[in-house]
Design an enzyme around this catalytic site. Structure first.
Site, PDB file in Angstrom:
ATOM      1  N   ASP A  13       0.734  -1.156   0.103  1.00  0.00           N
ATOM      2  CA  ASP A  13      -0.008  -0.011   0.016  1.00  0.00           C
ATOM      3  C   ASP A  13       0.601   1.077   0.026  1.00  0.00           C
ATOM      4  O   ASP A  13       0.419   2.197   0.556  1.00  0.00           O
ATOM      5  CB  ASP A  13      -1.044  -0.063   1.235  1.00  0.00           C
ATOM      6  CG  ASP A  13      -1.895  -1.292   1.104  1.00  0.00           C
ATOM      7  OD1 ASP A  13      -2.210  -1.685   0.077  1.00  0.00           O
ATOM      8  OD2 ASP A  13      -2.267  -1.773   2.152  1.00  0.00           O
ATOM      9  N   LYS A  16       1.750   2.256  -4.972  1.00  0.00           N
ATOM     10  CA  LYS A  16       2.230   1.701  -6.250  1.00  0.00           C
ATOM     11  C   LYS A  16       1.371   1.999  -7.687  1.00  0.00           C
ATOM     12  O   LYS A  16       1.894   2.499  -8.523  1.00  0.00           O
ATOM     13  CB  LYS A  16       2.351   0.262  -6.368  1.00  0.00           C
ATOM     14  CG  LYS A  16       3.517   0.053  -5.232  1.00  0.00           C
ATOM     15  CD  LYS A  16       3.558  -1.770  -5.013  1.00  0.00           C
ATOM     16  CE  LYS A  16       2.566  -2.206  -4.616  1.00  0.00           C
ATOM     17  NZ  LYS A  16       1.935  -1.894  -3.062  1.00  0.00           N
ATOM     18  N   GLY A  40      -4.648  -4.286  -3.958  1.00  0.00           N
ATOM     19  CA  GLY A  40      -5.632  -3.262  -3.871  1.00  0.00           C
ATOM     20  C   GLY A  40      -4.769  -1.909  -4.078  1.00  0.00           C
ATOM     21  O   GLY A  40      -4.107  -1.266  -3.574  1.00  0.00           O
ATOM     22  N   HIS A  41      -4.812  -1.518  -5.685  1.00  0.00           N
ATOM     23  CA  HIS A  41      -4.035  -0.636  -6.136  1.00  0.00           C
ATOM     24  C   HIS A  41      -4.963   0.679  -6.658  1.00  0.00           C
ATOM     25  O   HIS A  41      -5.702   0.619  -7.557  1.00  0.00           O
ATOM     26  CB  HIS A  41      -3.178  -0.796  -7.278  1.00  0.00           C
ATOM     27  CG  HIS A  41      -2.080  -1.917  -7.074  1.00  0.00           C
ATOM     28  ND1 HIS A  41      -1.365  -2.237  -7.789  1.00  0.00           N
ATOM     29  CD2 HIS A  41      -2.001  -2.464  -5.875  1.00  0.00           C
ATOM     30  CE1 HIS A  41      -0.542  -3.149  -7.247  1.00  0.00           C
ATOM     31  NE2 HIS A  41      -1.132  -3.239  -5.933  1.00  0.00           N
ATOM     32  N   GLN A 224       2.156  -5.702  -3.290  1.00  0.00           N
ATOM     33  CA  GLN A 224       2.594  -6.091  -1.751  1.00  0.00           C
ATOM     34  C   GLN A 224       3.898  -5.175  -1.831  1.00  0.00           C
ATOM     35  O   GLN A 224       4.002  -4.205  -2.486  1.00  0.00           O
ATOM     36  CB  GLN A 224       2.788  -7.510  -1.693  1.00  0.00           C
ATOM     37  CG  GLN A 224       1.518  -8.260  -1.304  1.00  0.00           C
ATOM     38  CD  GLN A 224       0.848  -8.713  -2.628  1.00  0.00           C
ATOM     39  OE1 GLN A 224       1.585  -9.286  -3.584  1.00  0.00           O
ATOM     40  NE2 GLN A 224      -0.734  -8.514  -2.951  1.00  0.00           N
TER      41      GLN A 224
HETATM   42  P1  GDP Z   1      -0.725   0.667  -3.427  1.00  0.00           P
HETATM   43  O1  GDP Z   1      -1.439  -0.683  -2.918  1.00  0.00           O
HETATM   44  O2  GDP Z   1       0.790   0.473  -3.444  1.00  0.00           O
HETATM   45  O3  GDP Z   1      -1.342   0.856  -5.048  1.00  0.00           O
HETATM   46  O4  GDP Z   1      -1.410   1.620  -2.421  1.00  0.00           O
HETATM   47  P2  GDP Z   1      -2.966   1.881  -2.300  1.00  0.00           P
HETATM   48  O5  GDP Z   1      -3.708   2.206  -3.398  1.00  0.00           O
HETATM   49  O6  GDP Z   1      -3.508   0.668  -1.493  1.00  0.00           O
HETATM   50  O7  GDP Z   1      -2.645   2.851  -1.182  1.00  0.00           O
HETATM   51  C1  GDP Z   1      -2.295   4.066  -1.132  1.00  0.00           C
HETATM   52  C2  GDP Z   1      -3.530   5.001  -0.938  1.00  0.00           C
HETATM   53  O8  GDP Z   1      -2.780   6.323  -0.855  1.00  0.00           O
HETATM   54  C3  GDP Z   1      -4.323   5.283  -2.008  1.00  0.00           C
HETATM   55  O9  GDP Z   1      -5.689   5.534  -1.610  1.00  0.00           O
HETATM   56  C4  GDP Z   1      -3.878   6.589  -2.974  1.00  0.00           C
HETATM   57  O10 GDP Z   1      -4.842   7.149  -3.589  1.00  0.00           O
HETATM   58  C5  GDP Z   1      -3.325   7.441  -1.613  1.00  0.00           C
HETATM   59  N1  GDP Z   1      -2.253   8.186  -2.104  1.00  0.00           N
HETATM   60  C6  GDP Z   1      -1.169   7.659  -2.920  1.00  0.00           C
HETATM   61  N2  GDP Z   1      -0.322   8.865  -3.152  1.00  0.00           N
HETATM   62  C7  GDP Z   1      -0.691   9.867  -2.091  1.00  0.00           C
HETATM   63  C8  GDP Z   1      -0.098  11.016  -1.465  1.00  0.00           C
HETATM   64  O11 GDP Z   1       0.854  11.350  -2.058  1.00  0.00           O
HETATM   65  N3  GDP Z   1      -1.024  11.584  -0.732  1.00  0.00           N
HETATM   66  C9  GDP Z   1      -2.311  11.245  -0.327  1.00  0.00           C
HETATM   67  N4  GDP Z   1      -2.883  11.856   0.706  1.00  0.00           N
HETATM   68  N5  GDP Z   1      -2.706  10.052  -0.532  1.00  0.00           N
HETATM   69  C10 GDP Z   1      -1.983   9.230  -1.516  1.00  0.00           C
HETATM   70  P1  IMO Z   2      -0.975  -4.164  -2.369  1.00  0.00           P
HETATM   71  O1  IMO Z   2      -0.501  -4.649  -3.693  1.00  0.00           O
HETATM   72  C1  IMO Z   2      -0.634  -4.594   1.968  1.00  0.00           C
HETATM   73  C2  IMO Z   2      -0.714  -8.687   3.429  1.00  0.00           C
HETATM   74  C3  IMO Z   2      -2.047  -9.030   4.406  1.00  0.00           C
HETATM   75  C4  IMO Z   2      -1.231  -9.970   5.195  1.00  0.00           C
HETATM   76  C5  IMO Z   2      -0.105 -10.738   4.408  1.00  0.00           C
HETATM   77  C6  IMO Z   2      -0.644 -12.072   3.897  1.00  0.00           C
HETATM   78  O2  IMO Z   2      -2.349  -3.371  -2.334  1.00  0.00           O
HETATM   79  O3  IMO Z   2       0.202  -3.348  -1.918  1.00  0.00           O
HETATM   80  P2  IMO Z   2      -2.318 -12.691   1.775  1.00  0.00           P
HETATM   81  O4  IMO Z   2      -3.782 -12.303   1.531  1.00  0.00           O
HETATM   82  O5  IMO Z   2      -1.263 -12.107   0.732  1.00  0.00           O
HETATM   83  O6  IMO Z   2      -1.901 -13.978   2.146  1.00  0.00           O
HETATM   84  O7  IMO Z   2      -1.941 -11.732   3.172  1.00  0.00           O
HETATM   85  O8  IMO Z   2       0.025  -9.728   3.451  1.00  0.00           O
HETATM   86  N1  IMO Z   2      -1.135  -8.053   2.130  1.00  0.00           N
HETATM   87  C7  IMO Z   2      -1.130  -6.765   1.910  1.00  0.00           C
HETATM   88  N2  IMO Z   2      -0.936  -5.637   2.610  1.00  0.00           N
HETATM   89  N3  IMO Z   2      -1.034  -4.373   0.729  1.00  0.00           N
HETATM   90  C8  IMO Z   2      -1.140  -5.366  -0.131  1.00  0.00           C
HETATM   91  O9  IMO Z   2      -1.149  -5.406  -1.292  1.00  0.00           O
HETATM   92  C9  IMO Z   2      -1.207  -6.729   0.531  1.00  0.00           C
HETATM   93  N4  IMO Z   2      -1.559  -7.979   0.249  1.00  0.00           N
HETATM   94  C10 IMO Z   2      -1.427  -8.783   1.158  1.00  0.00           C
HETATM   95  O10 IMO Z   2      -2.701  -7.885   5.085  1.00  0.00           O
HETATM   96  O11 IMO Z   2      -0.697  -9.388   6.340  1.00  0.00           O
HETATM   97 MG    MG Z   3      -2.873  -1.402  -1.958  1.00  0.00          MG
END
Ligand code: GDP
Ligand code: IMO
Ligand code: MG
Length: 428
Positions: A13, A16, A40-41, A224
């Site tokens: 998270d 990415k 979840g991106h 991840q």
């Molecule tokens: P990923 O799994 O690495 O793609 O990240 P996620 O999408 O799960 O989580 C990142 C969250 O932070 C998302 O809700 C983005 O919209 C948000 N986000 C990304 N960059 C920024 C930033 O620079 N500032 C803020 N406030 N939110 C951001």
């Molecule tokens: P993105 O791509 C954050 C974590 C789960 C748990 C561990 C194992 O959005 O960054 P799993 O379901 O993979 O067997 O769970 O990994 N986890 C993540 N945490 N971002 C993710 O994906 C994750 N995918 C799995 O919360 O701790």
């Molecule tokens: Mg994510």
């Protein structure tokens, strides 16, 4: 842009999807190489918000080819749901812009149930998975008892093997107190999904090798993060794949010497979802505050993310493990209101100082962070677009991250929108 692997440098998270969205402009192909619908991106474009789980985030850009590579575990039901959802949001998806590797493994219904059953069986021993069946699916792949995407196209053989696999897995499900599955119903659901997916299923390795020959630019979208890596992460509190850059080769069939660059994404602080050691985790008050300001709730499960200070020991290890050439630091704006900000530069274990992450997650649980404290800037960074326009204290904080992590910061993100980006040095 050259062939670029983008990876998360912490516990997932990191943002990415948001950075992939920026870099896709200069890529021709965007490839997922590991993980599954546990990811979840999230990407914000204008007033719209999109969340990708299995489909590469490049799908939001018309004219790019998105590939779900062989290293991904594909839940066909989740994939179809995601395709339908994105289409409803106006995104065009066709076999022209989405290809699913025939040799990627499938997540089966018993994988999901086993994952859930194991997690629910013991509060004390749970990993805090996303319950998407990821661990059991990779387990079957390694045990050579898995189904691959191409098996969906061979109904008779699929049904015959499924009967055996369901029988064996039902025994495990019963042991966990979970209701067993009916093979016929699973076959009907999966073969129907196979019929819908058929036009998208292809030889992704051949496709990518043609792209390489034609000097097309390929962007690899890690899911991840490095410390969730099956080998290098905080085992057993990890995922079951290799999010680190090495995973991009095995997960796509593109050889190492064709990879040109690795970009690491890290938050300006740290978050983690699920169980497992987290040395720099905030106490309850600051934890709740940053969770709220940063909207730190998982986009796959809705769980609140644990939050903590930036851990430069983790960052340094990530830079080395992945060979990160550049860093993208996200969510700087979330720290805008703080009076002081800490960076963990080492750990203390008893009387010993550690500069690296201990191999044993049980030891990592016992370390105490050694912090450097930086003054906060207490001003909004959200509308700033040039590094030199950032408050002095924010510049100093970022320079400290760069120094401790050991790689140049090439992007700073100060908000979720596309335009809330500072390109620092012209490298990206
Ligand atoms: P990923 O799994 O690495 O793609 O990240 P996620 O999408 O799960 O989580 C990142 C969250 O932070 C998302 O809700 C983005 O919209 C948000 N986000 C990304 N960059 C920024 C930033 O620079 N500032 C803020 N406030 N939110 C951001
Ligand atoms: P993105 O791509 C954050 C974590 C789960 C748990 C561990 C194992 O959005 O960054 P799993 O379901 O993979 O067997 O769970 O990994 N986890 C993540 N945490 N971002 C993710 O994906 C994750 N995918 C799995 O919360 O701790
Ligand atoms: Mg994510």
């Amino acid at each position: 842009m050259a062939n670029t692997i983008l990876v998360g440098g912490q516990w997932g998270d990191e943002g990415k999807g948001r950075i992939i969205d920026l870099l896709t402009r200069r890529a021709d192909y965007v490839v997922r190489y590991q993980g599954g619908s546990n990811a979840g991106h999230e990407v914000h474009i204008g007033a719209k918000t999109y969340v990708m789980h299995l489909i590469p985030s490049g799908i939001l850009h018309p004219g790019k080819v998105c590939v779900i590579g062989n290293g991904v575990v594909v839940d066909p039901i989740a994939l179809l749901k995601e395709m339908d959802g994105l289409r409803k949001q106006g995104i065009r998806i066709s076999p022209k812009n989405l290809v699913v590797s025939g040799i990627a493994h499938l997540v089966m219904p018993y994988h999901r149930l086993l994952d859930e059953g194991r997690e629910d069986a013991s509060k004390r021993h749970r990993i805090g998975t996303t319950k998407r069946g990821i661990g059991p699916a990779y387990g079957d792949k390694a045990s050579r008892t898995g189904f691959r995407v191409l098996d969906l196209l061979k109904p008779a053989a699929f049904r015959e093997k499924l009967a055996r696999r369901v029988r064996e897995n039902n025994a495990l499900l019963r042991a966990l107190g979970v209701r067993p599955l009916a093979a016929a119903a699973v076959a009907a659901e999966y073969l129907a999904a196979g019929r819908r997916l058929r036009p998208f299923i292809g030889d992704a390795v051949a496709l990518l090798h043609t792209a390489l020959r034609r000097k097309r630019d390929i962007l690899f979208e890690g899911a991840q993060g490095a410390f969730l890596d099956l080998d290098f992460g905080t085992y057993p509190y990890v995922t079951s794949s290799h999010p680190t850059s090495g995973g991009a080769c095995v997960g796509s069939g593109v050889p190492p010497h064709r990879m040109d660059r690795v970009v690491g994404v890290m938050k300006a602080y740290t978050t983690r979802v699920g169980e497992g050691p987290f040395p720099t985790e905030y106490g309850a008050v600051l934890g709740a505050e940053i969770q709220k300001v940063g909207d730190e709730f998982g986009r796959t499960t809705g769980r609140g993310r644990r939050c903590g200070w930036f851990d430069a020991v983790v960052a340094r290890a990530s830079v080395r493990l992945n060979g990160m050439d550049d860093l993208a630091i996200t969510k700087l704006d979330v720290l805008d209101h703080l009076a002081e900000i800490k960076i963990c530069v080492a750990y203390r274990l008893g009387s010993k100082r550690l500069d690296t992450v201990p191999m044993d997650a049980d030891l990592l649980r016992c370390v105490k962070p050694v912090y450097e404290t930086w003054p906060g800037w207490r001003a909004s960074t959200r509308e700033i677009r040039r590094f030199r326009d950032l408050p002095r204290a924010a510049q100093a904080y970022l320079k400290a991250i760069e120094r401790h992590a050991g790689a140049p910061i090439s992007i700073v993100s100060v908000g979720p929108r596309r335009d809330q980006t500072i390109f620092v040095n012209g490298r990206l």
